[in-house]
Write an enzyme that holds these catalytic residues in place. Structure first.
Site, PDB file in Angstrom:
ATOM      1  NE  ARG A 253      -3.342   2.549   2.576  1.00  0.00           N
ATOM      2  CZ  ARG A 253      -3.363   3.323   3.652  1.00  0.00           C
ATOM      3  NH1 ARG A 253      -2.844   2.911   4.786  1.00  0.00           N
ATOM      4  NH2 ARG A 253      -3.911   4.512   3.606  1.00  0.00           N
TER       5      ARG A 253
ATOM      6  CE1 TYR B 291       0.191   2.729  13.530  1.00  0.00           C
ATOM      7  CE2 TYR B 291      -1.757   3.747  12.565  1.00  0.00           C
ATOM      8  CZ  TYR B 291      -0.485   3.230  12.429  1.00  0.00           C
ATOM      9  OH  TYR B 291       0.122   3.209  11.194  1.00  0.00           O
TER      10      TYR B 291
ATOM     11  CD  GLU C  92      -1.464   3.873   8.030  1.00  0.00           C
ATOM     12  OE1 GLU C  92      -1.155   4.331   9.133  1.00  0.00           O
ATOM     13  OE2 GLU C  92      -1.748   4.577   7.044  1.00  0.00           O
TER      14      GLU C  92
END
Ligand code: FCB
Length: 481
Positions: free
Chosen positions: A99, A318, A390
């Site tokens: 990505r 995250y 991510e």
């Protein structure tokens, strides 16, 4: 910088898989995709080459005091010149997909008009290199580098920017639509609105607080128009968006704290995910309706455009958030420093019971599971296949005298989070996980201070050195059946 938010309070327990990558490979569901994720401005450098125009970040990084270490991204990791070497490292690593983002000011330097041939040619070469290496390209259209002339007019505060973004999507779709495997329209509109327009930590550095909220709507409209643009030129790949999700908890179980936690959940998560997946903004709590007025008054026709069915949904995970009543006692946020935050009646409380990354972010893989659970419940029946687009951690990696980098803490972080992703939750068709990130790069307002890479980059020589985490992942990926 306060100790409570930044200090390493606890050691991250080593994963049971640290010494057994092959055993870990056996726990991976068949067909689960592993990728790495990057963004153009953080790695490419070459900001003035081959006709690239300036972006809002070019301007922002030049302003005194904006970047923690005073650095800039004009060379970054020099990926613009070294992309072949970097794709070679990805091939050796054995990932399924990469990505990256298309630099809008590289392709459309002024933010409007025809494409810059040299910009198109760079991404042509990159995409072809990836395909030749057997790596599927996932291209993000907007990872924060808005062409400066558009920013100058108002950026995402302006409705017209959504249409300019759709024009860019059209150019990109025409150029790369035959080869890109997956398209992400916008990366983390949450972060753009909160850090960029509300708190002033990121470009363009505005501190509009709640008056910034219309920038969220314009990004979502831009997303919807970009989906239409990509489909109109018949791109062959799937189309989605990427939002960052943080499960929100009140620090205390009382009405006031729960109410602020709800407001933060709305601001951080729901105003971005609900319109895309449910076609409506969330129900705003009665007492805060005034703050959300611009979103309450939007044209319902916009919500139709925003909520078109997607081929997949991208989630960045995250960390969780814990909300406590009262103004923050310092200016620290997870992404940098800002005095603007002091005007809020609540703040993010540190999660002291968890170990932390070098950024001070709590390491808590169980909240990735909770994120998936929240999506399963909130978006039951309408959630397309999901990719974690991510996830990763910054650590103060030490280089041994022999030059090797033993980032065992990053291996443990990845093993814990990948294990949670492999496990998944009922109701979410989770297809893959993209690690942030391939290279130690230029981490926005943190400059070069935060190292997230599987590969170390020497700032002077640009030499790339794979860390232990790279070698560990390579063994996992090679052992897959
Ligand atoms: C995300 C961004 C990415 C990187 C990581 C650490 O919010 O999308 O560019 O900064 O955080």
């Amino acid at each position: 910088m306060s100790d409570s938010t930044r200090g390493i309070t606890r050691q991250h327990a080593p994963s049971e898989w640290l010494h057994d990558p092959e055993g870990f490979a056996e726990t991976m569901p068949r067909g689960f995709e592993i990728g790495v994720s990057t963004a153009a401005f953080q790695i490419e450098g070459a900001v003035r080459e081959d006709g690239r125009g300036p972006s809002t970040w070019d301007d922002f990084m030049g302003q005194p005091g904006r970047i923690a270490d005073g650095s800039n991204a004009s060379i970054a990791t020099d990926h613009y010149h070294r992309y072949r070497e970097d794709v070679g490292l990805m091939k050796e690593l054995g990932i399924d997909s990469y990505r990256f983002s298309l630099g809008w000011p590289r392709i459309q330097p002024g933010g409007s008009g025809g494409p810059n041939r040299a910009g198109i040619q760079f991404y042509d070469r990159l995409i072809d290199e990836l395909l030749a290496a057997g790596i599927k390209p996932m291209a993000t259209l907007f990872h924060w580098d808005m062409p400066e002339p558009l920013q100058h007019k108002g950026g995402w505060m302006l409705r017209d920017t959504a249409s300019r973004f759709a024009d860019f999507a059209l150019l990109a779709g025409e150029a790369f639509g035959d080869r890109v495997d997956k398209w992400v329209t916008i990366n983390e509109p949450t972060t753009v609105t909160l850090n960029g327009y509300a708190l002033g930590i990121h470009a363009p550095g505005a501190t509009l607080m709640f008056d910034s909220l219309i920038s969220a709507h314009h990004q979502l409209l831009g997303h919807g128009l970009a989906v239409q643009a990509l489909r109109s030129v018949g791109v062959t790949g799937g189309i989605g968006i990427t939002n960052v999700h943080s499960p929100v908890h009140p620090a205390k179980d009382n009405m006031k704290t729960r109410a602020y936690a709800e407001v933060f959940d709305i601001i951080h998560n729901r105003i971005f995910a609900d319109p895309v997946l449910l076609g409506q903004y969330p129900k705003f709590p009665f007492l805060s309706r005034k703050l959300f007025k611009p979103l309450i008054e939007v044209d319902p026709a916009d919500l139709k455009i925003i909520s078109q069915p997607l081929d997949f949904y991208g989630l960045n995970y995250y960390m969780p958030s814990r909300i406590r009543v009262g103004a923050p006692s310092d200016d620290m946020t997870p992404d940098g420093i800002t005095v603007a935050i002091r005007s809020l009646p609540f703040h993010l409380a540190p999660l002291l019971e968890f170990p932390k990354t070098a950024f001070g972010w709590p390491i808590a893989a169980e909240f990735l599971t909770e994120t998936l659970r929240e999506y399963a419940t909130r978006y039951e029946g309408v959630l397309p296949p999901v990719y974690i687009t991510e996830g990763g951690a910054s650590f103060n990696d030490a280089v041994s005298p022999d030059g090797s980098i033993d980032d065992a803490d990053r291996v443990s972080y990845l093993a814990d989070h990948l294990a949670a992703a492999f496990e998944g939750v009922p109701g979410v068709d989770l297809r893959g996980y993209y690690i942030w990130t391939l290279l130690d790069n230029w981490e926005w307002a943190a400059g070069f201070e935060q190292r997230f890479g599987l590969i170390r980059v020497d700032a002077d020589t640009q030499d790339r050195t794979p860390k232990r985490s790279y070698h560990w992942l390579q063994k996992v990926l090679r052992a897959r059946t």
